[in-house]
Design a protein around this motif. Structure first.
Motif, mmCIF file in Angstrom:
data_model
loop_
_atom_site.group_PDB
_atom_site.id
_atom_site.type_symbol
_atom_site.label_atom_id
_atom_site.label_comp_id
_atom_site.label_asym_id
_atom_site.label_seq_id
_atom_site.Cartn_x
_atom_site.Cartn_y
_atom_site.Cartn_z
ATOM 1 N N PHE A 60 -2.794 -4.844 7.305
ATOM 2 C CA PHE A 60 -2.875 -5.100 8.903
ATOM 3 C C PHE A 60 -4.310 -5.484 9.477
ATOM 4 O O PHE A 60 -5.245 -4.931 8.865
ATOM 5 C CB PHE A 60 -1.890 -4.208 9.897
ATOM 6 N N HIS B 272 18.344 6.036 6.541
ATOM 7 C CA HIS B 272 18.237 7.707 6.464
ATOM 8 C C HIS B 272 19.652 7.985 6.089
ATOM 9 O O HIS B 272 19.828 9.379 5.975
ATOM 10 C CB HIS B 272 17.568 8.274 7.369
ATOM 11 N N THR C 133 -4.978 -1.152 7.971
ATOM 12 C CA THR C 133 -3.849 -0.175 7.336
ATOM 13 C C THR C 133 -3.343 -1.272 6.153
ATOM 14 O O THR C 133 -2.635 -2.351 6.408
ATOM 15 C CB THR C 133 -2.833 0.002 8.380
ATOM 16 N N PRO D 163 9.961 7.918 2.916
ATOM 17 C CA PRO D 163 9.257 8.498 4.206
ATOM 18 C C PRO D 163 8.654 7.602 5.055
ATOM 19 O O PRO D 163 8.481 6.596 4.919
ATOM 20 C CB PRO D 163 8.041 9.465 3.356
ATOM 21 N N SER D 164 8.649 8.059 6.245
ATOM 22 C CA SER D 164 7.928 7.394 7.488
ATOM 23 C C SER D 164 6.549 6.719 7.005
ATOM 24 O O SER D 164 5.712 7.448 6.469
ATOM 25 C CB SER D 164 7.802 8.265 8.652
ATOM 26 N N GLY D 165 6.504 5.519 7.471
ATOM 27 C CA GLY D 165 5.265 4.828 7.253
ATOM 28 C C GLY D 165 5.025 4.520 6.004
ATOM 29 O O GLY D 165 3.840 3.794 5.528
ATOM 30 N N SER D 166 5.951 4.435 4.831
ATOM 31 C CA SER D 166 5.948 4.000 3.540
ATOM 32 C C SER D 166 6.009 2.565 3.437
ATOM 33 O O SER D 166 5.657 1.990 2.103
ATOM 34 C CB SER D 166 6.889 4.765 2.431
ATOM 35 N N GLY D 167 6.418 1.870 4.627
ATOM 36 C CA GLY D 167 6.247 0.296 4.270
ATOM 37 C C GLY D 167 7.641 -0.031 4.550
ATOM 38 O O GLY D 167 7.894 -1.463 4.125
ATOM 39 N N LYS D 168 8.632 0.562 4.560
ATOM 40 C CA LYS D 168 10.263 -0.105 4.557
ATOM 41 C C LYS D 168 10.274 -1.227 5.603
ATOM 42 O O LYS D 168 10.812 -2.281 5.191
ATOM 43 C CB LYS D 168 11.148 0.803 5.040
ATOM 44 N N SER D 169 10.134 -0.975 6.698
ATOM 45 C CA SER D 169 10.176 -2.032 7.977
ATOM 46 C C SER D 169 9.260 -3.317 7.398
ATOM 47 O O SER D 169 9.659 -4.355 7.886
ATOM 48 C CB SER D 169 9.758 -1.287 9.299
ATOM 49 N N THR D 170 8.134 -3.050 7.153
ATOM 50 C CA THR D 170 7.225 -4.160 6.869
ATOM 51 C C THR D 170 7.888 -5.091 5.591
ATOM 52 O O THR D 170 7.524 -6.254 5.907
ATOM 53 C CB THR D 170 5.744 -3.675 6.418
ATOM 54 N N ALA E 37 0.034 -1.635 4.411
ATOM 55 C CA ALA E 37 1.290 -1.234 4.623
ATOM 56 C C ALA E 37 2.029 -1.511 3.247
ATOM 57 O O ALA E 37 3.004 -0.813 3.011
ATOM 58 C CB ALA E 37 1.959 -2.005 5.658
ATOM 59 N N ASP F 125 -6.110 -3.674 11.514
ATOM 60 C CA ASP F 125 -6.783 -2.628 11.523
ATOM 61 C C ASP F 125 -7.114 -1.769 10.524
ATOM 62 O O ASP F 125 -7.534 -0.758 10.456
ATOM 63 C CB ASP F 125 -5.761 -1.598 12.621
ATOM 64 N N GLU G 295 17.071 0.542 9.962
ATOM 65 C CA GLU G 295 17.698 1.799 10.383
ATOM 66 C C GLU G 295 18.572 1.453 11.560
ATOM 67 O O GLU G 295 18.308 2.048 12.797
ATOM 68 C CB GLU G 295 16.572 2.646 10.872
HETATM 69 N N1 LIG Z 1 1.629 -4.058 13.386
HETATM 70 C C1 LIG Z 1 0.977 -3.155 12.762
HETATM 71 N N2 LIG Z 1 -0.400 -2.971 13.019
HETATM 72 C C2 LIG Z 1 -0.930 -2.042 12.016
HETATM 73 N N3 LIG Z 1 -0.453 -1.105 11.205
HETATM 74 C C3 LIG Z 1 0.800 -1.157 11.103
HETATM 75 C C4 LIG Z 1 1.597 -2.230 12.005
HETATM 76 N N4 LIG Z 1 3.092 -2.043 11.671
HETATM 77 C C5 LIG Z 1 3.112 -1.013 10.673
HETATM 78 N N5 LIG Z 1 1.948 -0.424 10.711
HETATM 79 C C6 LIG Z 1 1.253 0.617 9.607
HETATM 80 O O1 LIG Z 1 1.961 0.311 8.258
HETATM 81 C C7 LIG Z 1 2.750 1.369 7.792
HETATM 82 C C8 LIG Z 1 4.010 0.760 7.326
HETATM 83 O O2 LIG Z 1 4.695 0.910 8.473
HETATM 84 P P1 LIG Z 1 6.327 0.484 8.452
HETATM 85 O O3 LIG Z 1 6.723 0.582 9.879
HETATM 86 O O4 LIG Z 1 6.582 -0.450 7.455
HETATM 87 O O5 LIG Z 1 6.644 1.835 7.858
HETATM 88 P P2 LIG Z 1 8.390 2.673 7.646
HETATM 89 O O6 LIG Z 1 8.435 2.960 6.323
HETATM 90 O O7 LIG Z 1 9.198 1.434 8.214
HETATM 91 O O8 LIG Z 1 8.362 3.876 8.521
HETATM 92 P P3 LIG Z 1 9.494 4.479 9.480
HETATM 93 O O9 LIG Z 1 10.441 5.134 8.739
HETATM 94 O O10 LIG Z 1 8.782 5.482 10.457
HETATM 95 O O11 LIG Z 1 9.981 3.419 10.105
HETATM 96 C C9 LIG Z 1 2.214 2.536 8.567
HETATM 97 O O12 LIG Z 1 1.253 3.133 8.367
HETATM 98 C C10 LIG Z 1 1.991 1.906 10.104
HETATM 99 O O13 LIG Z 1 1.669 2.661 10.846
#
Ligand SMILES: Nc1ncnc2c1ncn2[C@@H]1O[C@H](COP(=O)(O)OP(=O)(O)OP(=O)(O)O)[C@@H](O)[C@H]1O
Ligand SMILES: [Mg+2]
Length: 248
Positions: free
Chosen positions: A15, A198, A19, A39-46, A21, A17, A166
């Motif tokens: 991203f 989850h 990060t 886990p949270s932040g592991s990149g699943k949504s991305t 992902a 900033d 989710e």
């Molecule tokens: N638009 C964005 N800009 C900057 N960083 C982002 C953005 N979207 C996600 N991230 C970062 O990318 C990483 C992966 O995020 P993501 O949302 O894919 O995780 P996740 O596995 O879906 O987490 P969760 O279980 O909390 O939903 C995280 O560190 C998040 O902070």
């Protein structure tokens, strides 16, 4: 052997900033039910969002239907006709009735006439058990009902695959079951799905393949039996243990 839906090659997403992902993910997604956990932040949504082009990878590519969907020639609306998405937070339009919410993309994107769209909407509303709510506005519905409407809206596009991010995590515990039971029905109808969740019982009972992600990487892929009973990676077993402790 099931057909491949997506072929994900060296997907990397950084991203603005800084990060990272997704850190060079390569993964094949087959027809049937794929469940992504981690886990949270592991990149699943991305990862999920890249599959229907809500997010573009920094590098790498995704092949769908023999085409690289990250190339400039791909029509995003065209791709999303095939690949629908259901979000954690429903994303219904508050100023539109349930029926209007369902009709909207059918008319705008599929160019169906209003009568055809309405018939389809009523058909799928019935499938999710909410025909009686067709004239209601979203703010009059419970969370579980909103999510079932969001699922019906995705079904109205008659996609080949639906991505779920989710879908039950914003719901009160008593609403989770009704949404899961609609999803189970879709499994029974042969809908292909990629589900971030989850809900480990859903993953165990309905997943054909489980993908465990951590820190932007795919750590392990396997059948529910392997992932939940006999994971080969320590990161997988550590994660499963941590959520077991949270649940108990
Ligand atoms: N638009 C964005 N800009 C900057 N960083 C982002 C953005 N979207 C996600 N991230 C970062 O990318 C990483 C992966 O995020 P993501 O949302 O894919 O995780 P996740 O596995 O879906 O987490 P969760 O279980 O909390 O939903 C995280 O560190 C998040 O902070
Ligand atoms: Mg997420």
């Amino acid at each position: 052997m099931q057909n491949k839906l997506f072929e994900i090659k060296d997907l990397y997403k950084k991203f603005d900033d800084g990060t990272v992902a997704l850190n060079n993910i390569s993964l094949d997604i087959y027809e049937g039910i794929t469940v992504i956990i981690g886990p949270s932040g592991s990149g699943k949504s991305t990862l999920l969002r890249t599959l229907n082009l809500m997010e573009q990878p920094t590098t790498g590519e995704i092949i769908y239907n023999n085409k690289n969907i990250n190339s400039k020639e791909i029509n995003i609306n065209h791709h999303r006709k095939d690949v629908g998405m259901v979000f954690q937070s429903f994303n219904l339009f508050p100023h539109l009735s349930v029926l209007e919410n369902l009709n909207l993309a059918q008319i705008k994107v599929l160019h169906l006439d209003k009568l055809t769209a309405t018939n389809r909407s009523l058909f799928y509303l019935e499938k999710v058990g909410l025909l009686d709510k067709k004239d209601q506005f979203p703010n009059k519905l419970s969370g579980g009902q909103k999510q079932r409407i969001a699922i019906a809206r995705a079904l109205c596009m008659e996609p080949k695959v639906i991505l779920f991010d989710e879908p039950t995590s914003a719901l009160d515990p008593e609403m989770i079951g009704e949404v899961l039971s609609v999803m189970k029905e879709l499994v029974g109808l042969g809908m292909h799905m990629v589900v971030v969740t989850h809900e480990m019982d859903f993953a165990k009972n309905f997943g054909n393949r489980i993908v465990f992600m951590d820190k932007g990487e795919v750590v392990e892929i396997g059948t529910p039996q392997v992932i939940f009973e006999n994971p080969t990676k320590k990161r997988t077993s550590d994660f499963l243990e941590s959520i077991e402790h949270k649940l108990s």
